[in-house]
Scaffold this active site. Structure first.
Site, PDB file in Angstrom:
ATOM      1  N   TYR A 154     -12.756  -3.768  11.132  1.00  0.00           N
ATOM      2  CA  TYR A 154     -11.432  -3.147  11.206  1.00  0.00           C
ATOM      3  C   TYR A 154     -10.756  -3.481  12.537  1.00  0.00           C
ATOM      4  CZ  TYR A 154      -7.942   0.567  10.377  1.00  0.00           C
ATOM      5  OH  TYR A 154      -6.782   1.266  10.172  1.00  0.00           O
TER       6      TYR A 154
ATOM      7  N   ARG B  60       0.116   5.744  -1.812  1.00  0.00           N
ATOM      8  CA  ARG B  60      -0.528   6.946  -1.271  1.00  0.00           C
ATOM      9  C   ARG B  60      -0.458   6.958   0.248  1.00  0.00           C
ATOM     10  NH1 ARG B  60      -6.329   7.019  -2.827  1.00  0.00           N
ATOM     11  NH2 ARG B  60      -6.167   4.769  -2.565  1.00  0.00           N
TER      12      ARG B  60
ATOM     13  N   SER C 234      -2.672  -1.283  -5.325  1.00  0.00           N
ATOM     14  CA  SER C 234      -3.739  -2.110  -5.905  1.00  0.00           C
ATOM     15  C   SER C 234      -4.411  -1.447  -7.094  1.00  0.00           C
ATOM     16  CB  SER C 234      -4.771  -2.473  -4.834  1.00  0.00           C
ATOM     17  OG  SER C 234      -5.396  -1.303  -4.352  1.00  0.00           O
TER      18      SER C 234
ATOM     19  N   GLY D 136       0.830  -1.207   0.000  1.00  0.00           N
ATOM     20  CA  GLY D 136       0.000   0.000   0.000  1.00  0.00           C
ATOM     21  C   GLY D 136       0.858   1.247   0.000  1.00  0.00           C
TER      22      GLY D 136
ATOM     23  N   VAL E 197      -2.887  -7.685  -1.909  1.00  0.00           N
ATOM     24  CA  VAL E 197      -2.135  -8.459  -0.920  1.00  0.00           C
ATOM     25  C   VAL E 197      -2.929  -9.647  -0.378  1.00  0.00           C
ATOM     26  CG1 VAL E 197      -0.584  -6.584  -0.238  1.00  0.00           C
ATOM     27  CG2 VAL E 197      -2.770  -6.889   0.978  1.00  0.00           C
TER      28      VAL E 197
ATOM     29  N   ASN F  85       1.575  -2.284   5.356  1.00  0.00           N
ATOM     30  CA  ASN F  85       0.820  -1.041   5.519  1.00  0.00           C
ATOM     31  C   ASN F  85      -0.528  -1.063   4.813  1.00  0.00           C
ATOM     32  OD1 ASN F  85       0.496   2.039   5.762  1.00  0.00           O
ATOM     33  ND2 ASN F  85       0.525   1.693   3.546  1.00  0.00           N
TER      34      ASN F  85
END
Lengths: 255, 254
Positions: B158, B17, B39, B14, B66, B92
């Site tokens: 999350y 950004r 991605s 990741g 991932v 990340n």
């Protein structure tokens, strides 16, 4: 490096061991330093000379920080000596073994009082005098040198662990109180570090015959922690790289 | 300079950004060559690579998800081919959850969020840690979240994913220590990224995240560079006796 140019630090117990490495690191990154010591004046003079060799101001001040009046005097004399203090490292400490009776049931009230005074009351006395003037600085940093004892609470040393736990509680509370004044308060918790204090402890525990160095092979990453490992964490926490970090504890113990 | 990462190569998932981009650039500024995974946003990935190259380091970008093992295989073998042994892995890549209560959460959402954070992290560890054992020093960093401390409502997928990712880290730290590999966790609070902006819009109706500066710790919203600096610390000489630790970079919390 000149990361700490213009900053003025007080490191308690700065003549030997971990404190000495912290003094050396802060000075080599640009800070002027007050080195507090209790008994070993020649060790204090040695590290002071080293700091001056780096082109930084060094002042040595004798004080037993576990005595309230001496801690207050140390804080006031430090301000006088350097004009102000914007980094305080509460590093001075004594081990339970040095006090004499590391088991909770055997430790006397006087033993416990002495450990609490050295770690918790001393930190409070220094913060009480130094924080108000630290609020005027662009940034203030207070780093408590605690111990993994305050997380692992192993057998022997319960009174020491209790004193460190109290010191950590003071830090976490102070961090919240002073954030609005841009004062960062963090904790570095060393594991077994190659110092005189740890040497005394592992001998008491019967883990070595001659020297703490015998434990290197069985230690994390094949070596004992070094005072420089702790100094590295302290330097990071006081730096611009950690300007959004407060109220945290970093354990430096090789896991 | 003792804290240089000269001669080391990193893989940042990741990395196109936000926080991942700042980490990639921070590691490059400290002297590492850096491979990033992304991605979707090819333009952003190319831009990050340019920034890495401007710092005089090798930068590469690999597209893939991932949570897809075979895509991780292709990306990591390409990275090792292009950069040599990877001695720094930063997990990340992440996605946010949708803000539903536990009872209203679609089971598929849980699988998806855990797929990226947990299985994605495991995929990359599985593929890169073995070759890391042969390097002088290895570092695996997990970018977790303050969510593992707060475990707030309406964030179950999350919260679950980050908690499980941290469990991998604490376990891996013990397993790989004899191989000289450090495993640590950086846990940011609110950070000014696209994800952070969406979060405050959705949860607090704040259109401009900078409106929160005044009420934030130290009067500013955390920046991706704050996180990157902590990652670089862990990977440096200063962090060489630190493993199995989690550091919250959240200005002390709210």
């Amino acid at each position: 490096m000149s990361e700490f140019n213009g900053r003025k630090a007080l490191v308690t117990g700065g003549s030997r061991g971990i404190g000495r490495a912290i003094v050396r690191r802060l000075a080599s990154d640009g800070a002027d330093v007050v080195i507090n010591y209790n008994s070993n004046e020649s060790a204090a003079n040695e590290i002071a000379a080293e700091v001056r060799g780096l082109g930084r101001h060094a002042v040595i001040i004798q004080a037993d920080v576990s005595v309230q009046k001496e801690a207050e005097r140390l804080a006031n004399e430090s301000i006088e000596a350097l004009g102000s203090i914007d980094i305080l490292v509460n590093n001075a400490g004594i081990g339970a073994t040095a006090v004499g009776r590391p088991h909770v049931a055997e430790a006397t009230p006087e033993d416990f009082e002495r450990l609490m005074a050295a770690h918790a009351f001393a930190s409070h006395d220094l913060c009480r005098v130094l924080v108000p003037q630290m609020r005027e600085a662009d940034r203030g940093d207070i780093v408590m040198i605690s111990s993994i004892a305050a997380q692992s609470f192993g057998p022997t040393g319960g009174t020491y662990a209790a004193a460190k736990a109290a010191m950590e509680a003071l830090a976490f509370s102070l961090a919240k109180e002073e954030r609005g004044n841009n004062i960062h308060v963090n904790i570095v918790a060393p594991g077994l570090i190659e110092t005189d204090m740890a040497d005394m402890m592992v001998k008491f525990q019967g883990r070595v015959t001659d020297s703490i160095a015998e434990l290197a092979d069985e230690s994390p990453f094949g070596r004992l922690g070094s005072p420089d490992d702790i100094a590295g964490a302290v330097a990071f926490l006081c730096s611009a790289r950690a300007s959004y970090i407060t109220n945290q504890r970093i354990t430096v113990a090789g896991g | 300079m003792t804290n240089t990462l000269d001669g080391r190569a990193a893989f940042v998932s990741g990395g196109s950004r936000g926080i991942g981009r700042a980490i990639a650039i921070g590691l490059a500024a400290a002297g590492a060559d850096v491979a990033i995974n992304y991605s979707r946003d090819t333009a952003a990935a190319e831009d990050t690579v340019k920034e890495i190259e401007k710092l005089g380091q090798i930068g590469k970008a690999y597209q893939g998800n991932v949570d897809n093992f075979s895509e991780c295989e292709s990306m990591t073998s390409a990275a090792v081919g292009d950069l040599g042994e990877i001695s720094i892995l930063v997990n990340n890549a992440g996605i946010a959850s949708r803000g539903s209560s536990v009872t209203d959460t679609d089971p598929n959402e849980i699988r998806k969020v855990i797929g990226v954070h947990v299985f994605g992290t495991h995929n990359l560890c599985h593929l890169l840690v073995p070759q890391m054992r042969g390097t002088d020093r290895g570092d695996v960093i997990m970018i977790s979240s303050g969510a593992t401390a707060s475990l707030s409502g309406r964030g179950a997928p999350y919260n679950m994913a980050k908690s499980a990712q941290e469990a991998i880290a604490f376990t891996l730290a013990k397993e790989e220590r004899p191989h000289g590999i450090r495993v640590n966790i950086v846990a940011p609070g609110l950070v000014e990224t696209d994800m952070g902006k969406r979060l405050v819009r959705a949860t607090r109706g704040v259109e401009d995240i900078r409106e929160l500066d005044e009420s934030s710790p130290f009067s500013r919203v955390c920046q991706p560079e704050d996180i990157a600096d902590t990652v670089t610390f862990f990977c440096s000489q200063d962090g060489s006796y630190v493993t199995g630790q989690r550091l919250y970079v959240n200005g002390g919390g709210f």
